[in-house]
Design a protein around this motif. Structure first.
Motif, PDB file in Angstrom:
ATOM      1  N   VAL A 188      39.727  84.772  14.892  1.00 55.15           N
ATOM      2  CA  VAL A 188      40.216  85.355  16.141  1.00 55.15           C
ATOM      3  C   VAL A 188      39.117  86.151  16.864  1.00 55.15           C
ATOM      4  CG1 VAL A 188      41.844  87.017  17.146  1.00 55.15           C
ATOM      5  CG2 VAL A 188      42.641  85.318  15.481  1.00 55.15           C
ATOM      6  N   PRO A 189      38.365  87.034  16.172  1.00 55.94           N
ATOM      7  CA  PRO A 189      37.317  87.765  16.905  1.00 55.94           C
ATOM      8  C   PRO A 189      36.240  86.851  17.478  1.00 55.94           C
ATOM      9  CG  PRO A 189      37.719  88.754  14.740  1.00 55.94           C
ATOM     10  CD  PRO A 189      38.496  87.491  14.772  1.00 55.94           C
ATOM     11  N   GLU A 190      35.919  85.776  16.757  1.00 50.20           N
ATOM     12  CA  GLU A 190      34.919  84.833  17.279  1.00 50.20           C
ATOM     13  C   GLU A 190      35.440  84.132  18.544  1.00 50.20           C
ATOM     14  OE1 GLU A 190      32.427  83.380  13.335  1.00 50.20           O
ATOM     15  OE2 GLU A 190      34.510  82.706  13.510  1.00 50.20           O
ATOM     16  N   VAL A 191      36.700  83.750  18.493  1.00 45.38           N
ATOM     17  CA  VAL A 191      37.300  83.114  19.674  1.00 45.38           C
ATOM     18  C   VAL A 191      37.364  84.119  20.820  1.00 45.38           C
ATOM     19  CG1 VAL A 191      39.432  82.116  20.597  1.00 45.38           C
ATOM     20  CG2 VAL A 191      38.576  81.391  18.354  1.00 45.38           C
ATOM     21  N   LEU A 193      35.887  83.483  24.509  1.00 47.91           N
ATOM     22  CA  LEU A 193      36.746  83.538  25.704  1.00 47.91           C
ATOM     23  C   LEU A 193      36.203  84.560  26.695  1.00 47.91           C
ATOM     24  CD1 LEU A 193      40.310  83.304  24.106  1.00 47.91           C
ATOM     25  CD2 LEU A 193      39.058  81.533  25.383  1.00 47.91           C
ATOM     26  N   GLU A 194      35.767  85.689  26.166  1.00 45.52           N
ATOM     27  CA  GLU A 194      35.221  86.756  26.996  1.00 45.52           C
ATOM     28  C   GLU A 194      33.910  86.290  27.659  1.00 45.52           C
ATOM     29  OE1 GLU A 194      36.312  89.790  27.638  1.00 45.52           O
ATOM     30  OE2 GLU A 194      34.494  90.428  28.727  1.00 45.52           O
ATOM     31  N   HIS A 195      33.000  85.770  26.820  1.00 50.26           N
ATOM     32  CA  HIS A 195      31.667  85.411  27.317  1.00 50.26           C
ATOM     33  C   HIS A 195      31.723  84.261  28.320  1.00 50.26           C
ATOM     34  CE1 HIS A 195      27.567  83.637  27.190  1.00 50.26           C
ATOM     35  NE2 HIS A 195      27.193  84.904  27.056  1.00 50.26           N
ATOM     36  N   SER A 196      32.566  83.289  28.047  1.00 51.03           N
ATOM     37  CA  SER A 196      32.650  82.119  28.931  1.00 51.03           C
ATOM     38  C   SER A 196      33.365  82.462  30.232  1.00 51.03           C
ATOM     39  CB  SER A 196      33.412  80.980  28.235  1.00 51.03           C
ATOM     40  OG  SER A 196      34.767  81.347  28.061  1.00 51.03           O
ATOM     41  N   GLY A 197      34.152  83.552  30.202  1.00 52.63           N
ATOM     42  CA  GLY A 197      34.956  83.888  31.378  1.00 52.63           C
ATOM     43  C   GLY A 197      35.995  82.829  31.684  1.00 52.63           C
ATOM     44  N   ALA A 198      36.457  82.122  30.651  1.00 47.98           N
ATOM     45  CA  ALA A 198      37.436  81.043  30.852  1.00 47.98           C
ATOM     46  C   ALA A 198      38.644  81.581  31.617  1.00 47.98           C
ATOM     47  CB  ALA A 198      37.859  80.446  29.519  1.00 47.98           C
ATOM     48  N   LYS A 199      39.099  80.812  32.598  1.00 46.37           N
ATOM     49  CA  LYS A 199      40.227  81.231  33.441  1.00 46.37           C
ATOM     50  C   LYS A 199      41.559  80.712  32.910  1.00 46.37           C
ATOM     51  CE  LYS A 199      38.565  83.118  37.443  1.00 46.37           C
ATOM     52  NZ  LYS A 199      37.902  82.242  38.411  1.00 46.37           N
ATOM     53  N   PHE A 200      41.464  79.787  31.957  1.00 45.08           N
ATOM     54  CA  PHE A 200      42.678  79.097  31.532  1.00 45.08           C
ATOM     55  C   PHE A 200      42.389  78.523  30.152  1.00 45.08           C
ATOM     56  CE2 PHE A 200      45.851  75.679  31.533  1.00 45.08           C
ATOM     57  CZ  PHE A 200      46.905  76.273  32.213  1.00 45.08           C
ATOM     58  N   ILE A 201      43.415  78.556  29.282  1.00 42.20           N
ATOM     59  CA  ILE A 201      43.213  78.065  27.919  1.00 42.20           C
ATOM     60  C   ILE A 201      44.274  77.017  27.600  1.00 42.20           C
ATOM     61  CG2 ILE A 201      43.120  78.721  25.474  1.00 42.20           C
ATOM     62  CD1 ILE A 201      42.581  81.639  26.525  1.00 42.20           C
ATOM     63  N   ILE A 202      43.843  75.918  27.051  1.00 44.26           N
ATOM     64  CA  ILE A 202      44.800  74.938  26.531  1.00 44.26           C
ATOM     65  C   ILE A 202      44.607  74.927  25.019  1.00 44.26           C
ATOM     66  CG2 ILE A 202      45.600  72.547  26.619  1.00 44.26           C
ATOM     67  CD1 ILE A 202      44.293  72.263  29.356  1.00 44.26           C
ATOM     68  N   VAL A 203      45.672  75.135  24.274  1.00 43.02           N
ATOM     69  CA  VAL A 203      45.547  75.261  22.815  1.00 43.02           C
ATOM     70  C   VAL A 203      46.588  74.399  22.113  1.00 43.02           C
ATOM     71  CG1 VAL A 203      47.053  77.315  22.653  1.00 43.02           C
ATOM     72  CG2 VAL A 203      45.291  76.929  20.903  1.00 43.02           C
TER      73      VAL A 203
END
Lengths: 567, 567
Positions: free
Chosen positions: B123-126, B130-140
């Motif tokens: 979880v911390p790695e993800v 997520l933080e670094h990439s600035g992803a606006k949307f996640i599909i999981v």
């Protein structure tokens, strides 16, 4: 293979490196696309593989990739030494032979533009092209030297010997000396992939030929597509039948090197030389127009080939008869379509697995279509042609996918020409609607396949109906005694126009109809009536010994129309 | 194939056209390169061909190219409706399954950037990514939903059913409604081919993972090269073993569509599922690291495959043992090399025809090399690494082609990353000398083949000599009882360092050595002394049940070094 020693300057140094200077400012993640990349790869990875054979001449030559690539480098340096600068045009007049194959790489290595000229043109025609292209330098094969008699720029003659004593060889050797052994690193990689690679003149049956500018990027991508779509690989051997001066040999001079394949150059297209190579030289690929293929299949040397051979057919659609003949010889046909303005082939008739079960006639009808844009080409559409008065940026509208509505094929993308050289007005007209307007009329079938009908001038307006000369030819060709056929319109007092068929009989059938051409005409008309609507049946049939053809093997309907006009 | 009905919104309209809007100003002769082109071609030419099968799950799904491409369009529209704008990152966390395969096309169709995340992270790695990439949307994928527990942006869950009721399916269906049936013409083609296609994070064993930006142009060209170099075509079926989240599955999500091939997605890598597909599902191609391949070959299900299968091996060099095992099963190995920074594979070990006659051992030694840049890649060189203090634009110098001098592999060209995302300093360092510096140490053989020695930290300095752990592993692996082996340095009072070998025994050999590991160690050392110089022979041998591996099957030497440090 006969014994042959390349000139000393053709032998690369032991420490050769195949990397050119890259100009400042090109990012790490970009290599400007350039088809020169392929031959450099081949020399690096397969240096001792046979690259080019030129066997059927008094002085045969055989080059491995390392030697051949050194010659390409020598040519580049020699051109630069001769004053050629980036963007300059270098004219080439030669039959298929090492000099023109080398020029496709060496001229690009000098960052110049290759301008191949049809060897069958007249002196005034060549003069026009030399003048219009502004070529700074001419390389000419000795057999065609007279074509350059009025040239105002340096002319280098190749005697096609590959041996010391030939002026072209002396030129290459001078390039090696001029290089100061800096090798490839002394040459610069062109930083702009949108730069011109070639200037090829159309054979334009009406008016002056137009100069088609293609780019480095387009040539790179077209070459990859041709190698991929025809499944060329390390074990492939390409036989040159198509003249290299025609649309840069459809980019095959580069496609062959994509695959690290070998190539065999033939100065003259002769059925017995071709069959010798098909049967004995490991040939796996060749390109040729249907008329050439028909001659090949009916030649007495024809046999079943000893390995898988793929032939790339373009120029006009193959008939069922031809496809059947090729199949019987073990030759697989890939049907492609394109124009000089689309780097040669840019669509191909992709085969559906379900077709395998169909009878030959039906399969041939499907395979005779032009299909879809191939791998790296952009879009190919069939649209209602823009009308006069409509703006240049008119939005083109596709015809329905009904297999009936006739529109014009238009294309855009990386395998479309950049422009007509020094002719903005022709370029503007050709690019109406943001696509290259091919002038070829076609329908779109419900399965999405494009199928050419006719150039507008080839449509026969018979009793108010539009009859497709291509469709009529396809049906007439199914008659067992016919070798080749061409159909044009002939004025008719009642119907306006009616089809007239010009026919070459097969060798074995000709004696049977000798002195009885009227009887043959009657039989062919009967054959036609069983397969075509009345308005499409030929009203006249003329049995001839040969048909007028262009240098690339296309039948010249213009010449047939002139004959008709005198009747 | 089981019965399955796609959701109603997955069915394309009858009049579907596969052409996107092209922005004003793109010349007729340019189509900005974009790997989205390939799936559109496939849907246009082979609409009813099976594109994707997802069979080994409670809810299997099967999509033909027309349906699958409609889903891709739906995804693009749904993302745009959800606020995704050109250049935004969309994170993907999923095992190999339709959702991640679709995203490789659908995210690009929305002109957004795909950011695949390793499902085995914590979880911390993800959170960091997520933080670094600035992803606006996640599909999981539902199995990994907990990894997004701290997400601050919308999270869409896929239950991997392909059926109504799954949130992902509802999302796609909403896209279709939002499209107002404008179809592809309602979407815009990205005009800048240098735009980002993907943001993939390295698995960085030390420090934070780095985000690798690849471009549309690079992805297009890499996909073509992968299809060409592995000879994928219409009849090919690609089996997903390599995780798609690893460097965008080495661009195979696009390469498969270049070839109009089929693909089978497997959520889990299990030998019996894989063998079932190799034997019964028409599989012709798969990618996997040697460790995965070793497991496959030693699995009880292993049989001779019923058709030609090509396997693409990377991650580390295949051993003679493995190549021999693959050959016996009828599987042809293509050895490739690359990194996330080079779109996965960018060199391949081209096979020379002369190698066919060599004994397996010798052939394997040649095939284990990394070879040459492949079709569309730029140059790959082995150079003296720039020294600290040298300027960034230092001119790199090649090591001699002697097979001995160790240098660093550097690459440049269209298959090199654009940059490390938001990390200009790391980018600057990685691009010293105008090339991407891989950090992989290698020699250049006299025949021009690059051969990796070791990462600098993998070199064992034994008695002042540099011993290559890779070379030692290659030799130890030739012992008939060894399944897998890894070698690291262990401090030694006299020699500084000495090699220590960690060994997994073959299933059939293990009982014989049970309780006698010392005897095995003695035998292995004897085997080593007959093949390696003294300083390279292992001083210690540890027989283990398994080796620590990364999610992509690479052995984690870092973990082995930790074990060694505690000895």
């Amino acid at each position: 293979m006969q014994s042959f020693t390349p000139t000393p300057e053709s032998i690369p140094p032991a420490n050769v490196k195949y990397t050119l200077q890259l100009p400042e400012g090109v990012p790490v993640h970009v290599q400007p696309l350039n088809p020169l990349a392929f031959v450099l790869r081949a020399a690096q990875i397969y240096p001792k593989k046979l690259a080019l054979s030129h066997p059927d001449v008094p002085y045969p030559v055989y080059y491995n990739y390392d030697v051949w690539t050194q010659r390409i480098q020598n040519l580049a340096y020699a051109l630069i030494e001769a004053g050629i600068r980036p963007g300059d045009r270098v004219a080439l007049i030669a039959p298929n032979s090492p000099v023109i194959a080398e020029a496709h790489h060496g001229v690009l290595a000098a960052r110049a533009v290759i301008c191949p000229i049809n060897t069958r043109l007249t002196v005034p025609e060549v003069d026009y092209i030399l003048e219009h292209s502004g070529a700074k330098f001419i390389i000419v094969d000795h057999e065609y030297a007279k074509l350059t008699q009025n040239a105002k720029v340096p002319v280098l003659v190749s005697n096609d010997t590959g041996r010391v004593g030939c002026p072209y060889e002396a030129f290459l050797s001078s390039g090696r000396r001029f290089s100061q052994e800096k090798g490839w690193a002394g040459l610069q990689w062109e930083s702009n992939e949108d730069s011109a690679a070639a200037l090829c003149y159309t054979s334009g049956t009406t008016g002056r030929p137009k100069g088609v500018i293609t780019t480095l990027r387009g040539s790179y991508l077209a070459a990859i597509a041709n190698a991929y779509e025809t499944r060329m690989d390390l074990n492939s051997v390409y036989l040159w039948i198509l003249p290299m001066f025609h649309a840069c040999g459809w980019t095959y001079p580069w496609a062959i090197t994509v695959a690290f394949a070998g190539q065999i150059t033939l100065r003259t297209v002769s059925n017995n030389l071709i069959w010798n190579h098909l049967l004995n030289s490991g040939v796996t690929h060749y390109c040729a127009a249907p008329t050439v293929q028909i001659g090949l299949m009916s030649s007495p040397e024809a046999r079943v080939v000893p390995r898988k051979v793929t032939t790339i057919i373009a120029g006009s659609a193959p008939t069922a008869q031809l496809l059947g003949d090729l199949e019987k010889k073990g030759i697989k046909a890939v049907h492609v379509y394109g124009l000089t303005e689309t780097y040669g082939p840019s669509t191909t008739c992709y085969v559906q697995p379900t077709w395998a079960k169909l009878p030959l006639d039906e399969r041939a009808r499907l395979l005779a279509r032009q299909g879809f844009s191939f791998l790296t080409a952009g879009s190919a559409r069939v649209v209602y042609p823009p009308k006069d008065g409509e703006p240049d940026n008119v939005e083109l509208v596709d015809v329905p996918k009904d297999g009936k509505t006739v529109g014009e094929i238009v294309m855009r993308g990386n395998i479309a020409m950049k422009e007509y050289f020094k002719d903005p007005e022709a370029t503007r007209k050709a690019f109406r609607g943001g696509h290259f307007n091919t002038g070829d009329l076609a329908v779109m079938h419900p399965d999405g396949y494009i199928a050419i009908q006719d150039r507008s001038k080839d449509i026969i307006i018979s009793g108010g109906e539009n009859a497709s000369s291509v469709a009529i030819e396809q049906e007439l060709a199914s008659h067992p005694d016919i070798l080749e056929v061409s159909v044009v319109a002939r004025p008719h007092p009642k119907w306006g126009e009616r089809p007239m068929a010009f026919v070459i009989l097969k060798t074995q059938a000709a004696p049977r109809w000798k002195g009885r051409h009227d009887a043959f005409a009657a039989e062919l008309k009967k054959h036609a009536r069983s397969r075509l609507p009345g308005f499409a049946c030929p009203e006249w049939v003329s049995v001839v010994d040969e048909l007028p053809k262009t240098s690339t093997g296309k039948i010249q309907k213009v010449a047939l129309r002139k004959i008709v006009a005198k009747l």
